[in-house]
Motif scaffolding. Structure first.
Motif, short mmCIF file in Angstrom:
data_model
loop_
_atom_site.label_atom_id
_atom_site.label_comp_id
_atom_site.label_asym_id
_atom_site.label_seq_id
_atom_site.Cartn_x
_atom_site.Cartn_y
_atom_site.Cartn_z
N THR A 27 -3.95 1.60 -2.65
CA THR A 27 -3.63 0.58 -1.65
C THR A 27 -4.76 -0.43 -1.56
O THR A 27 -5.88 -0.18 -2.03
CB THR A 27 -3.43 1.23 -0.27
OG1 THR A 27 -4.68 1.79 0.17
CG2 THR A 27 -2.35 2.30 -0.31
N ALA A 28 -4.46 -1.54 -0.91
CA ALA A 28 -5.51 -2.54 -0.66
C ALA A 28 -6.63 -1.92 0.17
O ALA A 28 -7.81 -2.20 -0.06
CB ALA A 28 -4.91 -3.75 0.06
N ARG A 32 -12.59 2.08 0.48
CA ARG A 32 -12.93 3.30 -0.24
C ARG A 32 -13.07 3.03 -1.74
O ARG A 32 -12.50 3.75 -2.58
CB ARG A 32 -11.85 4.37 0.00
CG ARG A 32 -11.74 4.81 1.45
CD ARG A 32 -10.58 5.76 1.70
NE ARG A 32 -9.27 5.13 1.58
CZ ARG A 32 -8.70 4.38 2.54
NH1 ARG A 32 -9.32 4.16 3.67
NH2 ARG A 32 -7.50 3.85 2.37
N PRO A 33 -13.83 1.99 -2.09
CA PRO A 33 -13.90 1.63 -3.52
C PRO A 33 -14.53 2.71 -4.38
O PRO A 33 -14.13 2.90 -5.53
CB PRO A 33 -14.71 0.34 -3.53
CG PRO A 33 -15.53 0.40 -2.28
CD PRO A 33 -14.66 1.10 -1.27
N GLY A 34 -15.50 3.42 -3.84
CA GLY A 34 -16.14 4.48 -4.62
C GLY A 34 -15.16 5.58 -5.00
O GLY A 34 -15.15 6.05 -6.14
N VAL A 69 -7.44 -8.81 -3.75
CA VAL A 69 -7.80 -7.39 -3.75
C VAL A 69 -7.75 -6.84 -5.18
O VAL A 69 -8.58 -6.02 -5.57
CB VAL A 69 -6.88 -6.59 -2.80
CG1 VAL A 69 -7.15 -5.10 -2.89
CG2 VAL A 69 -7.07 -7.07 -1.37
N GLU A 70 -6.81 -7.30 -5.96
CA GLU A 70 -6.74 -6.89 -7.36
C GLU A 70 -8.00 -7.35 -8.11
O GLU A 70 -8.57 -6.60 -8.89
CB GLU A 70 -5.49 -7.49 -8.01
CG GLU A 70 -5.24 -7.03 -9.41
CD GLU A 70 -4.04 -7.72 -10.00
OE1 GLU A 70 -4.15 -8.22 -11.14
OE2 GLU A 70 -2.99 -7.76 -9.34
N GLY A 127 -0.17 -3.76 -2.36
CA GLY A 127 -0.34 -4.40 -1.07
C GLY A 127 0.87 -4.15 -0.18
O GLY A 127 1.98 -3.98 -0.67
N TYR A 128 0.65 -4.12 1.11
CA TYR A 128 1.73 -3.85 2.05
C TYR A 128 2.83 -4.90 1.96
O TYR A 128 4.01 -4.58 2.04
CB TYR A 128 1.21 -3.77 3.49
CG TYR A 128 2.32 -3.64 4.49
CD1 TYR A 128 3.00 -2.44 4.65
CD2 TYR A 128 2.73 -4.73 5.25
CE1 TYR A 128 4.04 -2.32 5.54
CE2 TYR A 128 3.77 -4.63 6.15
CZ TYR A 128 4.42 -3.41 6.29
OH TYR A 128 5.46 -3.31 7.17
#
Length: 114
Positions: A94-95, A101-103, A15-16, A61-62
């Motif tokens: 968050t991941a 919601r990358p935008g 994810v990073e 990340g969780y």
């Protein structure tokens, strides 16, 4: 295999890596896995650092916060990082932010960069 050149072996998670690629696609090129030594002597690595603006961006990340002890450790880390003279602002995502919601994430980073 040109896409392999985009992978950062220092990335802490897939994810990073995705967050870094999203920021890169938007024209931002942060340093990754930057090492800080806090005024108290603690060594801290951050996911992304925009040196010119002093902006730190962390992807949370969780699994990292899976227990009370881990959550306490991260809170102390965050507070110590805030004391570093190079750091002027910090954002945490968050991941789910990166994946769904990358935008919004990219817009928030760009707004913080001015």
């Amino acid at each position: 295999m040109q896409w392999l050149a985009l992978a950062d072996p220092g990335s802490g998670s897939p994810v990073e890596t995705l967050a870094r690629l999203r920021m890169r696609d938007a024209g931002s090129a942060p340093e990754t896995q930057v090492r800080f030594v806090t005024p108290g002597g603690r060594t801290v690595y951050v996911d992304f650092f925009f040196r010119g603006s002093g902006l730190v961006v962390e992807i949370e990340g969780y699994a990292w916060h899976g227990s009370r002890a881990q959550h306490q450790r991260d809170t102390a880390r965050y507070n110590e990082l805030a004391d570093c003279p190079e750091v002027r602002k910090m954002l945490r995502f968050t991941a789910a932010d990166v994946l769904y919601r990358p935008g919004a994430m990219v817009r928030r980073v760009q707004a913080a960069l001015g």
